[in-house]
Scaffold this active site. Structure first.
Site, PDB file in Angstrom:
ATOM      1  N   GLY A  67       3.710   4.166  13.074  1.00 64.57           N
ATOM      2  CA  GLY A  67       4.556   2.992  13.332  1.00 64.57           C
ATOM      3  C   GLY A  67       4.171   2.331  14.653  1.00 64.57           C
ATOM      4  N   GLU A  86      10.553   1.589   9.694  1.00 64.54           N
ATOM      5  CA  GLU A  86      11.487   2.682   9.368  1.00 64.54           C
ATOM      6  C   GLU A  86      10.724   3.968   9.629  1.00 64.54           C
ATOM      7  OE1 GLU A  86      14.595   2.532   8.444  1.00 64.54           O
ATOM      8  OE2 GLU A  86      14.746   0.378   8.149  1.00 64.54           O
ATOM      9  N   LYS A 140       0.841  -1.204   0.000  1.00 64.51           N
ATOM     10  CA  LYS A 140       0.000   0.000   0.000  1.00 64.51           C
ATOM     11  C   LYS A 140       0.875   1.251   0.000  1.00 64.51           C
ATOM     12  CE  LYS A 140      -1.998   2.833   2.902  1.00 64.51           C
ATOM     13  NZ  LYS A 140      -2.078   4.041   2.090  1.00 64.51           N
ATOM     14  N   GLU A 184      10.357  16.150  14.583  1.00 64.61           N
ATOM     15  CA  GLU A 184      10.591  16.143  13.143  1.00 64.61           C
ATOM     16  C   GLU A 184       9.718  17.225  12.500  1.00 64.61           C
ATOM     17  OE1 GLU A 184       9.157  12.609  11.127  1.00 64.61           O
ATOM     18  OE2 GLU A 184      11.141  12.333  10.243  1.00 64.61           O
ATOM     19  N   SER A 219       5.529   7.614   9.638  1.00 69.04           N
ATOM     20  CA  SER A 219       5.713   8.408  10.856  1.00 69.04           C
ATOM     21  C   SER A 219       5.826   7.491  12.076  1.00 69.04           C
ATOM     22  CB  SER A 219       4.536   9.361  11.036  1.00 69.04           C
ATOM     23  OG  SER A 219       3.343   8.615  11.128  1.00 69.04           O
ATOM     24  N   CYS A 257      13.329  11.633   6.139  1.00 65.03           N
ATOM     25  CA  CYS A 257      13.609  11.069   7.463  1.00 65.03           C
ATOM     26  C   CYS A 257      15.061  11.331   7.854  1.00 65.03           C
ATOM     27  CB  CYS A 257      13.337   9.574   7.443  1.00 65.03           C
ATOM     28  SG  CYS A 257      14.236   8.724   6.139  1.00 65.03           S
TER      29      CYS A 257
HETATM   30  P1  NAD Z   1       2.415   8.275   7.676  1.00 67.33           P
HETATM   31  O1  NAD Z   1       2.814   7.500   8.872  1.00 67.33           O
HETATM   32  O2  NAD Z   1       1.347   9.280   7.810  1.00 67.33           O
HETATM   33  O3  NAD Z   1       1.949   7.288   6.512  1.00 67.33           O
HETATM   34  C1  NAD Z   1       2.758   6.232   6.049  1.00 67.33           C
HETATM   35  C2  NAD Z   1       1.884   5.178   5.421  1.00 67.33           C
HETATM   36  O4  NAD Z   1       1.070   4.619   6.440  1.00 67.33           O
HETATM   37  C3  NAD Z   1       0.919   5.697   4.347  1.00 67.33           C
HETATM   38  O5  NAD Z   1       0.807   4.758   3.317  1.00 67.33           O
HETATM   39  C4  NAD Z   1      -0.379   5.826   5.111  1.00 67.33           C
HETATM   40  O6  NAD Z   1      -1.527   5.739   4.293  1.00 67.33           O
HETATM   41  C5  NAD Z   1      -0.281   4.628   6.026  1.00 67.33           C
HETATM   42  N1  NAD Z   1      -1.140   4.695   7.215  1.00 67.33           N
HETATM   43  C6  NAD Z   1      -1.622   5.795   7.841  1.00 67.33           C
HETATM   44  N2  NAD Z   1      -2.417   5.430   8.875  1.00 67.33           N
HETATM   45  C7  NAD Z   1      -2.406   4.077   8.914  1.00 67.33           C
HETATM   46  C8  NAD Z   1      -3.020   3.100   9.746  1.00 67.33           C
HETATM   47  N3  NAD Z   1      -3.824   3.454  10.748  1.00 67.33           N
HETATM   48  N4  NAD Z   1      -2.785   1.798   9.505  1.00 67.33           N
HETATM   49  C9  NAD Z   1      -1.969   1.421   8.485  1.00 67.33           C
HETATM   50  N5  NAD Z   1      -1.377   2.298   7.646  1.00 67.33           N
HETATM   51  C10 NAD Z   1      -1.591   3.608   7.863  1.00 67.33           C
HETATM   52  O7  NAD Z   1       3.768   8.910   7.113  1.00 67.33           O
HETATM   53  P2  NAD Z   1       3.925   9.904   5.896  1.00 67.33           P
HETATM   54  O8  NAD Z   1       3.423  11.246   6.315  1.00 67.33           O
HETATM   55  O9  NAD Z   1       3.387   9.280   4.656  1.00 67.33           O
HETATM   56  O10 NAD Z   1       5.525   9.930   5.730  1.00 67.33           O
HETATM   57  C11 NAD Z   1       6.344  10.748   6.468  1.00 67.33           C
HETATM   58  C12 NAD Z   1       6.982   9.996   7.618  1.00 67.33           C
HETATM   59  O11 NAD Z   1       7.701   8.868   7.128  1.00 67.33           O
HETATM   60  C13 NAD Z   1       8.009  10.828   8.362  1.00 67.33           C
HETATM   61  O12 NAD Z   1       7.836  10.675   9.750  1.00 67.33           O
HETATM   62  C14 NAD Z   1       9.340  10.227   7.934  1.00 67.33           C
HETATM   63  O13 NAD Z   1      10.383  10.412   8.844  1.00 67.33           O
HETATM   64  C15 NAD Z   1       8.984   8.812   7.750  1.00 67.33           C
HETATM   65  N6  NAD Z   1       9.966   8.178   6.866  1.00 67.33           N
HETATM   66  C16 NAD Z   1      10.907   7.336   7.408  1.00 67.33           C
HETATM   67  C17 NAD Z   1      11.882   6.759   6.596  1.00 67.33           C
HETATM   68  C18 NAD Z   1      12.916   5.824   7.154  1.00 67.33           C
HETATM   69  O14 NAD Z   1      13.498   5.091   6.372  1.00 67.33           O
HETATM   70  N7  NAD Z   1      13.195   5.821   8.441  1.00 67.33           N
HETATM   71  C19 NAD Z   1      11.892   7.035   5.237  1.00 67.33           C
HETATM   72  C20 NAD Z   1      10.925   7.894   4.722  1.00 67.33           C
HETATM   73  C21 NAD Z   1       9.964   8.449   5.548  1.00 67.33           C
END
Ligand code: NAD
Length: 501
Positions: free
Chosen positions: A246, A263, A188, A395, A242, A297
């Site tokens: 996570g 991650e 997804k 962040e 996020s 990130c």
């Molecule tokens: P997010 O956590 O909002 O969403 C990530 C994914 O999770 C999306 O596909 C979203 O639809 C899904 N999601 C949201 N709610 C969910 C739920 N209840 N159950 C299952 N899936 C759900 O993150 P974002 O805003 O898309 O991305 C930014 C974040 O990602 C930042 O915090 C960044 O640091 C992190 N990030 C980390 C790395 C790494 O490798 N450590 C790399 C890139 C981004």
């Protein structure tokens, strides 16, 4: 903000209608589509089906069937490897199309999107090599008549959930390794940037991945992502996003004790000593702060400068940052593109306002920019930031650089570690002992020395503490998607357990 004028590069552009991939069939959604407005252009560029829980259940059932009865897990490593290599070739052949999609949907500069596609194709090749090398262990030291064999078996059905900031690159850090191990998957992508992952579905079908092995769902996290984290037929979750989601993912996985790889966020320190090559560092500081508009990130968002050089270095960074080219993400000369959504732009602005209220000074930028396109933010520098301010600990995920200072090495290490995250860090000094001390003492998954954000498919990547669990990439990446099974084999007559023989 919507576009004042349609950008020239998009004059003849028509929004693309995508479908989901479930059990090898391109599938429409039941309800109205989700529309993606390009953050750097203000027009609708993509429409995706709004997937539902029922779609997730069908995709998981397809992946389960493909794992339990399909050919994928029982193929030879060489056969899977050849398919992954073909996928890598097709990714390279369609790199311009994929980079264009990532650029318009995420707002990242096109030059950067093209670079990410090159990196992604390399990861698929690397995973293909690992597919042939997956092996276990054997023990012939357990006594006469006994042989121990430790197998590595594919873990099963894997849910892969990815964020919007590096759409194609991040799915490429997970999916080829899961496939190399023999797993089947439900993927997804973010509801904001699903396009390139759906094109990857076309690529994988063409490369020869059988139906049901890769299912790709679109839709929101709570609707379609959540069932992917709770369903009993899913064996493992690989999540990037996020820290908040996570945490929720881990809690959901606990109900059925799934393996979880996470991650998550970062607040990465760059520690700079007076003897560093400051010309190199200043270039790296600007790159680290404004690459991907700071929506990264790994962003080097927290400078920890030695007090004796802080004023000079901050001024030089501000000078270079003021020359960063902000603009249309499709312009090949753009260095800093758009911010992902208007809501996120507002959140970044609030961080800056709150930091100023807490006593930090805005040394550069600090405001949104009206370029007559989508939503943009000026490169921003906050000086006089203290370790306990929110902007130093949380962040921001925007082009905002916080400058803190230190006097002793111990203090630098203390400040660097005084946060909940531990994704990456860097140290700048010509002194080997200094670099090694920081490298050993800072709690982060990667520590760069006199460089920043360099990476390679061979090098593991992941976080300490609340930056995540597990590592991606590197030679063990495939093993993450396996279980070990012990075969304890006996040959010949035994001496007996309870019954004398
Ligand atoms: P997010 O956590 O909002 O969403 C990530 C994914 O999770 C999306 O596909 C979203 O639809 C899904 N999601 C949201 N709610 C969910 C739920 N209840 N159950 C299952 N899936 C759900 O993150 P974002 O805003 O898309 O991305 C930014 C974040 O990602 C930042 O915090 C960044 O640091 C992190 N990030 C980390 C790395 C790494 O490798 N450590 C790399 C890139 C981004």
């Amino acid at each position: 903000m919507t576009a004042h004028v349609k950008p020239k590069a998009l004059e003849n552009f028509k929004a693309r209608d995508f479908r989901m991939l479930i059990d090898g069939v391109w599938t429409e959604g039941a309800g109205p589509a989700l529309e993606r407005v390009a953050p750097g252009h203000g027009i609708v560029v993509s429409r995706y089906p709004a997937g539902t829980k029922a779609d997730a259940e069908r995709a998981i059932a397809a992946a389960r069937k493909a794992f339990d009865h399909g050919p994928w897990p029982t193929m030879t490593g060489a056969e899977r490897s050849n398919i992954l290599l073909k996928a890598a070739d097709l990714i390279a052949a369609r790199a311009d199309e994929l980079a264009f999609l990532d650029c318009i949907e995420s707002g990242k500069p096109i030059s950067q999107a093209k670079g990410e596609l090159g990196g992604a194709a390399d990861i698929w090749r690397y995973a293909a090599a690992l597919a042939r090398d997956l092996h276990g262990e054997s023990y012939n030291t357990l006594g006469e008549g006994t042989l121990g064999v430790v197998l590595r078996e594919a873990i099963g059905v894997v849910s892969i959930i990815t964020p919007w900031n590096f759409p194609f690159l991040i799915v490429s850090q997970k999916l080829p390794f899961a496939l190399a191990a023999g797993c089947t998957t439900v993927v997804k992508p973010s509801e904001l940037t699903s396009g390139s992952t759906l094109v990857l579905g076309e690529i994988l079908i063409e490369a020869g991945v059988p139906a049901g092995v890769v299912n790709i769902l679109t839709g929101t996290g709570p609707e379609v992502g959540a069932p992917m984290t709770t369903h009993p037929d899913v064996d493992m979750i690989s999540f990037t996003g996020s820290t908040g989601v996570g945490r929720l993912t881990m809690a959901n996985a606990a109900q059925t004790l799934k393996k979880v790889s996470l991650e998550l966020g970062g607040k990465n320190p760059q520690i700079v000593f007076p003897d560093a090559n400051l010309d190199e560092f200043i270039d790296a500081a600007v790159f680290g702060a404004y690459f991907n508009a700071g929506e990264c990130c790994n962003a080097g968002s927290r400078l920890i400068l030695h007090k004796s050089i802080a004023a000079e270095v901050t001024a030089r960074i501000a000078d270079l940052a003021s020359k960063v080219k902000v603009g249309d993400p499709l312009d090949p000369t753009t260095q800093l593109g758009a911010i992902i959504t208007p809501q996120h732009l507002e959140k970044i602005g609030t961080f800056v306002i709150d930091a100023a209220k807490a006593g930090a000074s805005v040394a550069l930028g600090g405001e949104a920019l009206d370029l007559g396109l989508g939503q943009f933010m000026a490169p921003t520098i906050l000086s006089g930031v203290l370790p306990d301010m929110a902007v130093a600990r949380e962040e921001v995920f925007g082009p905002v650089l916080s400058v803190l200072t230190f006097e002793t090495t111990e203090e630098a290490i203390r400040i660097a570690n005084a946060i909940d995250y531990g994704l990456s860090a860097s140290v700048w000094s010509r002194d080997f002992d200094t670099c090694l001390t920081i490298g050993r003492k800072v709690r982060a998954g990667t520590v760069w020395m006199n460089t920043f954000m360099d990476g390679a498919s061979e090098l593991p990547f992941g976080g300490y503490r609340q930056s995540g669990l597990g590592r991606e990439l590197g030679r063990h990446a495939v093993e993450d998607y396996t279980e070990t099974k012990t075969l304890n084999m006996h040959m010949g007559a035994r001496t007996g357990w309870w019954m004398p023989r």
